[in-house]
Enzyme design. Structure first.
Site, PDB file in Angstrom:
ATOM      1  N   GLU A 233      -4.879  -6.849  14.664  1.00  5.77           N
ATOM      2  CA  GLU A 233      -4.395  -5.508  14.304  1.00  5.77           C
ATOM      3  C   GLU A 233      -5.564  -4.519  14.403  1.00  5.77           C
ATOM      4  O   GLU A 233      -5.372  -3.338  14.686  1.00  5.77           O
ATOM      5  CB  GLU A 233      -3.789  -5.512  12.890  1.00  5.77           C
ATOM      6  CG  GLU A 233      -2.707  -4.446  12.710  1.00  5.77           C
ATOM      7  CD  GLU A 233      -1.969  -4.519  11.383  1.00  5.77           C
ATOM      8  OE1 GLU A 233      -2.592  -4.291  10.337  1.00  5.77           O
ATOM      9  OE2 GLU A 233      -0.758  -4.796  11.384  1.00  5.77           O
TER      10      GLU A 233
ATOM     11  N   LYS B  12       0.842  -1.191   0.000  1.00  6.32           N
ATOM     12  CA  LYS B  12       0.000   0.000   0.000  1.00  6.32           C
ATOM     13  C   LYS B  12       0.884   1.249   0.000  1.00  6.32           C
ATOM     14  O   LYS B  12       0.699   2.157  -0.786  1.00  6.32           O
ATOM     15  CB  LYS B  12      -0.916  -0.037   1.237  1.00  6.32           C
ATOM     16  CG  LYS B  12      -1.858   1.128   1.337  1.00  6.32           C
ATOM     17  CD  LYS B  12      -2.811   0.953   2.510  1.00  6.32           C
ATOM     18  CE  LYS B  12      -3.573   2.249   2.752  1.00  6.32           C
ATOM     19  NZ  LYS B  12      -4.498   2.175   3.872  1.00  6.32           N
TER      20      LYS B  12
ATOM     21  N   GLU C  64      10.429  -4.663   4.688  1.00  6.53           N
ATOM     22  CA  GLU C  64      10.528  -6.067   4.257  1.00  6.53           C
ATOM     23  C   GLU C  64      10.234  -6.184   2.762  1.00  6.53           C
ATOM     24  O   GLU C  64      10.962  -6.833   2.012  1.00  6.53           O
ATOM     25  CB  GLU C  64       9.508  -6.927   5.026  1.00  6.53           C
ATOM     26  CG  GLU C  64       9.801  -7.097   6.503  1.00  6.53           C
ATOM     27  CD  GLU C  64       9.224  -5.980   7.361  1.00  6.53           C
ATOM     28  OE1 GLU C  64       8.852  -4.907   6.812  1.00  6.53           O
ATOM     29  OE2 GLU C  64       9.161  -6.175   8.588  1.00  6.53           O
TER      30      GLU C  64
ATOM     31  N   LYS D  26       9.419  -0.839  14.384  1.00  7.17           N
ATOM     32  CA  LYS D  26       9.996  -0.485  13.078  1.00  7.17           C
ATOM     33  C   LYS D  26      11.070   0.578  13.263  1.00  7.17           C
ATOM     34  O   LYS D  26      12.152   0.501  12.686  1.00  7.17           O
ATOM     35  CB  LYS D  26       8.917   0.082  12.143  1.00  7.17           C
ATOM     36  CG  LYS D  26       7.941  -0.926  11.601  1.00  7.17           C
ATOM     37  CD  LYS D  26       7.025  -0.246  10.572  1.00  7.17           C
ATOM     38  CE  LYS D  26       5.817  -1.077  10.229  1.00  7.17           C
ATOM     39  NZ  LYS D  26       4.838  -0.381   9.404  1.00  7.17           N
TER      40      LYS D  26
ATOM     41  N   GLY E 250      -4.925  -2.005   5.016  1.00  7.09           N
ATOM     42  CA  GLY E 250      -4.120  -3.139   4.539  1.00  7.09           C
ATOM     43  C   GLY E 250      -4.787  -4.476   4.790  1.00  7.09           C
ATOM     44  O   GLY E 250      -4.867  -5.340   3.914  1.00  7.09           O
ATOM     45  N   ARG E 251      -5.303  -4.655   6.013  1.00  8.08           N
ATOM     46  CA  ARG E 251      -5.886  -5.962   6.369  1.00  8.08           C
ATOM     47  C   ARG E 251      -7.282  -6.153   5.791  1.00  8.08           C
ATOM     48  O   ARG E 251      -7.908  -7.189   6.008  1.00  8.08           O
ATOM     49  CB  ARG E 251      -5.881  -6.136   7.888  1.00  8.08           C
ATOM     50  CG  ARG E 251      -6.504  -4.981   8.658  1.00  8.08           C
ATOM     51  CD  ARG E 251      -6.143  -5.044  10.131  1.00  8.08           C
ATOM     52  NE  ARG E 251      -6.660  -3.917  10.895  1.00  8.08           N
ATOM     53  CZ  ARG E 251      -6.030  -2.764  11.060  1.00  8.08           C
ATOM     54  NH1 ARG E 251      -4.858  -2.572  10.487  1.00  8.08           N
ATOM     55  NH2 ARG E 251      -6.556  -1.799  11.787  1.00  8.08           N
TER      56      ARG E 251
ATOM     57  N   HIS F  83      -5.427 -33.445  17.421  1.00 10.62           N
ATOM     58  CA  HIS F  83      -4.337 -34.304  17.899  1.00 10.62           C
ATOM     59  C   HIS F  83      -3.197 -33.480  18.460  1.00 10.62           C
ATOM     60  O   HIS F  83      -2.073 -33.971  18.581  1.00 10.62           O
ATOM     61  CB  HIS F  83      -3.867 -35.225  16.769  1.00 10.62           C
ATOM     62  CG  HIS F  83      -4.939 -36.188  16.369  1.00 10.62           C
ATOM     63  ND1 HIS F  83      -5.103 -37.419  16.964  1.00 10.62           N
ATOM     64  CD2 HIS F  83      -5.965 -36.058  15.480  1.00 10.62           C
ATOM     65  CE1 HIS F  83      -6.159 -38.017  16.435  1.00 10.62           C
ATOM     66  NE2 HIS F  83      -6.706 -37.210  15.537  1.00 10.62           N
TER      67      HIS F  83
HETATM   68  O1  F6P Z   1       3.131  -3.228   9.814  1.00 11.08           O
HETATM   69  C1  F6P Z   1       1.769  -3.286   9.674  1.00 11.08           C
HETATM   70  C2  F6P Z   1       1.301  -2.884   8.308  1.00 11.08           C
HETATM   71  O2  F6P Z   1       1.227  -1.512   8.219  1.00 11.08           O
HETATM   72  C3  F6P Z   1      -0.032  -3.539   8.011  1.00 11.08           C
HETATM   73  O3  F6P Z   1      -1.101  -2.844   8.522  1.00 11.08           O
HETATM   74  C4  F6P Z   1      -0.004  -3.637   6.535  1.00 11.08           C
HETATM   75  O4  F6P Z   1      -0.941  -4.555   6.061  1.00 11.08           O
HETATM   76  C5  F6P Z   1       1.422  -4.069   6.316  1.00 11.08           C
HETATM   77  O5  F6P Z   1       2.152  -3.342   7.283  1.00 11.08           O
HETATM   78  C6  F6P Z   1       1.981  -3.856   4.946  1.00 11.08           C
HETATM   79  O6  F6P Z   1       1.932  -2.538   4.546  1.00 11.08           O
HETATM   80  P1  F6P Z   1       2.135  -2.120   3.047  1.00 11.08           P
HETATM   81  O7  F6P Z   1       1.059  -2.724   2.230  1.00 11.08           O
HETATM   82  O8  F6P Z   1       2.099  -0.629   3.031  1.00 11.08           O
HETATM   83  O9  F6P Z   1       3.491  -2.629   2.608  1.00 11.08           O
END
Ligand code: F6P
Length: 547
Positions: free
Chosen positions: A361, A214, A220, A512, A275-276, A392
């Site tokens: 979240e 987003k 990452e 972060k 995002g979620r 199990h």
């Molecule tokens: O670290 C949490 C977050 O902001 C989530 O809410 C989001 O889904 C994810 O990181 C990834 O964010 P982006 O789509 O901006 O890379």
């Protein structure tokens, strides 16, 4: 700010329904499900609700008609109706980020009107969907060629959190509808192993990367995206190849361009999609590539059907409202810390992981909309595994442990893989587990089986452990959409009761920021030593061992 977006005037614990629920919960705490079912033989059909092909049995809950009445009153007094209307009409209910919350617009049919700041967003949604469909068709038909002229066989989605969990979950859930001659992989972790393992056996000439973010700034994802770029260029040589092997899904055109992806290969979405809550936006491009545009649209129709149900059904028949209220009941009046989600369908193996972000979240918040510290429990911990595997492993604790763990059982009447009697065996376990949890086994019943005295307590099941059983006909793109929307709106209901902002996520920030500082120390750009003694020692030890 309308009254629906502002902090509610009365604190939750001062609402009269809350106070009544408190007193009522003390009264019925020791009431056993055995008694409730004995007193009302029709309970198992009466305490159920059905909508859009989802059957919810909530009879195995530690509730009476009075409980339900009070929970529904709580929804009313909490202004849930006004909050639902505020969300659907594009009000900025995510107050800390000053954003509308409009994932429901992502699945609104053409012709519907949803305004954000006076502008109808539905045509924009469909414009992106049409572009995604045209692109998917080109890739799936082989018309879209890689740099060396080969068709695309492998799709790798690079993203994390909402830009990963939804796509992986949906791909796994809809595998049966997917192109079996294509490979779909998902890279999320900044651990290089994730990327290395996802690409080790793939040919760059036939591989398409979808960089899903987003913000397009997430550490990452950007690290993995740069690694992917280097990996592709090593094989393909030419910078021009990027245009054929990389597309972006983002709200940030500027960063996408900076990365080197032409915005004509970018699929956008909007800041009003959390995002979620984004798996049905362009973030679902990998899903569409896997199952095709038609199935994707069926999934959207499923979402939309439950959106409409949530928006219009009276609360006493409203599935997400009922589920949300029952979750509040155990979380706040029975001290339940967690909820187990137990899908009895192997295709839903990533559903609990997906729900963890959606629920935790969203509702893992410690202050109200007004910024005041809550004096009650908010979001429970969600976890789970597909049945029967969990049986199990951890079900022992659910049956006989000291913690109360409400469970959601999810099952389908038909299997996509009919093999002998597998499906009946699977489903017999759904029904058996919910029955065992509710009714248990008394000492008398254990004794009657001839168990020696000293062993009796070990073999007793107290029962009275609450469950939802959610039954659907078959796992299809449409039913998947319905199931996800059911949980989305249940989360909304709970957040509205708890008077929190379910749509921000400030809690992810501090880690972060600290990681950014520490990386400088690990790379020798910063002498370090400015942390507490534990962190300093750990960093030093790591550096020494790393060499
Ligand atoms: O670290 C949490 C977050 O902001 C989530 O809410 C989001 O889904 C994810 O990181 C990834 O964010 P982006 O789509 O901006 O890379």
């Amino acid at each position: 700010m309308s009254t629906a977006t502002a902090a509610p005037a009365t604190p939750l614990t001062q609402l009269s329904a809350w106070k009544s629920l408190k007193a009522h919960s003390e009264k019925i705490r020791s009431l056993h499900l055995r008694q409730l079912f004995k007193d009302d033989p029709g309970r198992g059909t009466r305490l159920t609700a059905e909508a859009e092909g989802i059957y919810l049995d909530f009879s195995k809950h530690r509730i009476t008609d009075e409980t339900l009445k009070l929970l529904l009153e709580l929804a009313k007094e909490s202004g849930l109706r006004a909050r639902i209307d505020a969300m659907f009409s594009g009000e900025k209910i995510n107050i800390t980020e000053k954003r509308a919350v409009l994932h429901v617009a992502l699945r609104a049919p053409k012709g519907e009107k949803i305004l954000v700041d006076g502008q109808d967003v539905v045509p924009d949604v469909h414009e992106v969907l049409d572009r995604m469909a045209a692109f998917s068709d080109r890739v799936r038909s082989g018309e879209w060629k890689g740099h060396t002229g080969k068709p695309i066989k492998n799709v790798i989605n690079i993203g994390i959190g909402g830009s990963d969990l939804g796509p992986v979950m949906a791909y796994e859930a809809l595998r049966s509808y997917s192109r079996r001659d294509m490979t779909f992989r998902f890279v999320s972790n900044v651990d290089g192993t994730d990327f290395a393992e996802a690409t080790r056996d793939l040919d760059a000439e036939e591989t398409l990367f979808i960089i899903s973010s987003k913000t397009f700034t997430t550490l990452e994802t950007m690290t993995n995206a740069h690694t992917a770029r280097a990996w592709a260029l090593k094989k393909l040589g030419d910078e021009k190849s990027i245009a054929k092997h990389f597309v972006a899904v983002s709200t940030n055109a500027e960063e996408v361009t900076k990365f080197g992806i032409d915005t004509k290969n970018m699929f956008g979405f909007w800041d009003w999609v959390g995002g979620r809550y984004s798996m049905d936006s362009a973030i679902g491009l990998s899903t569409m590539l896997a199952v095709g545009p038609e199935n994707f649209r069926k999934m959207l129709a499923g979402f939309h059907a439950i959106d409409e149900h949530f928006r219009t059904a009276p609360f006493e028949k409203n599935l997400p409202v009922l589920m949300g209220l029952l979750s509040v009941w155990y979380n706040d009046f029975f001290d339940a810390q967690t909820v187990a989600v137990l899908p009895y369908d192997q295709y839903l193996k990533r559903f609990p992981a997906y729900l963890q972000q959606l629920t935790m979240e969203s509702n893992g918040k410690h202050v109200t909309l007004a910024g005041e510290k809550v004096d009650y429990q908010t979001g429970p911990i969600f976890w789970g595994e597909p049945g029967t595997n969990g049986q199990h492993s951890f079900y022992q604790l659910i049956h006989q442990g000291t913690k109360l763990i409400p469970c959601d059982f999810i099952g389908f009447a038909k299997t996509l893989n009919p093999l002998g009697n597998h499906h009946d065996l699977l489903m017999s376990n759904v029904f058996a587990q919910a029955e065992a949890l509710a009714f248990g086994k008394t000492p008398e019943e254990v004794e009657a089986e001839g168990t020696t005295d000293w062993l009796v307590p070990h073999r007793v099941f107290e029962g009275n452990r609450p469950t939802n059983t959610i039954l659907l006909e078959e796992l299809t793109p449409e039913t998947l959409g319905k199931l996800v929307a059911l949980y989305e709106h249940s989360v909304f209901t709970q957040g509205a009761i708890w008077q929190i902002d379910s749509f921000d996520q400030w809690g992810v920030e501090l880690g972060k920021v600290l990681a950014k500082k520490i990386i400088g120390e690990l790379e020798g750009k910063d002498p370090g030593g400015k942390h507490d003694s534990s962190t300093n020692t750990l960093i030093e030890r790591y550096k020494k061992q790393r060499g």
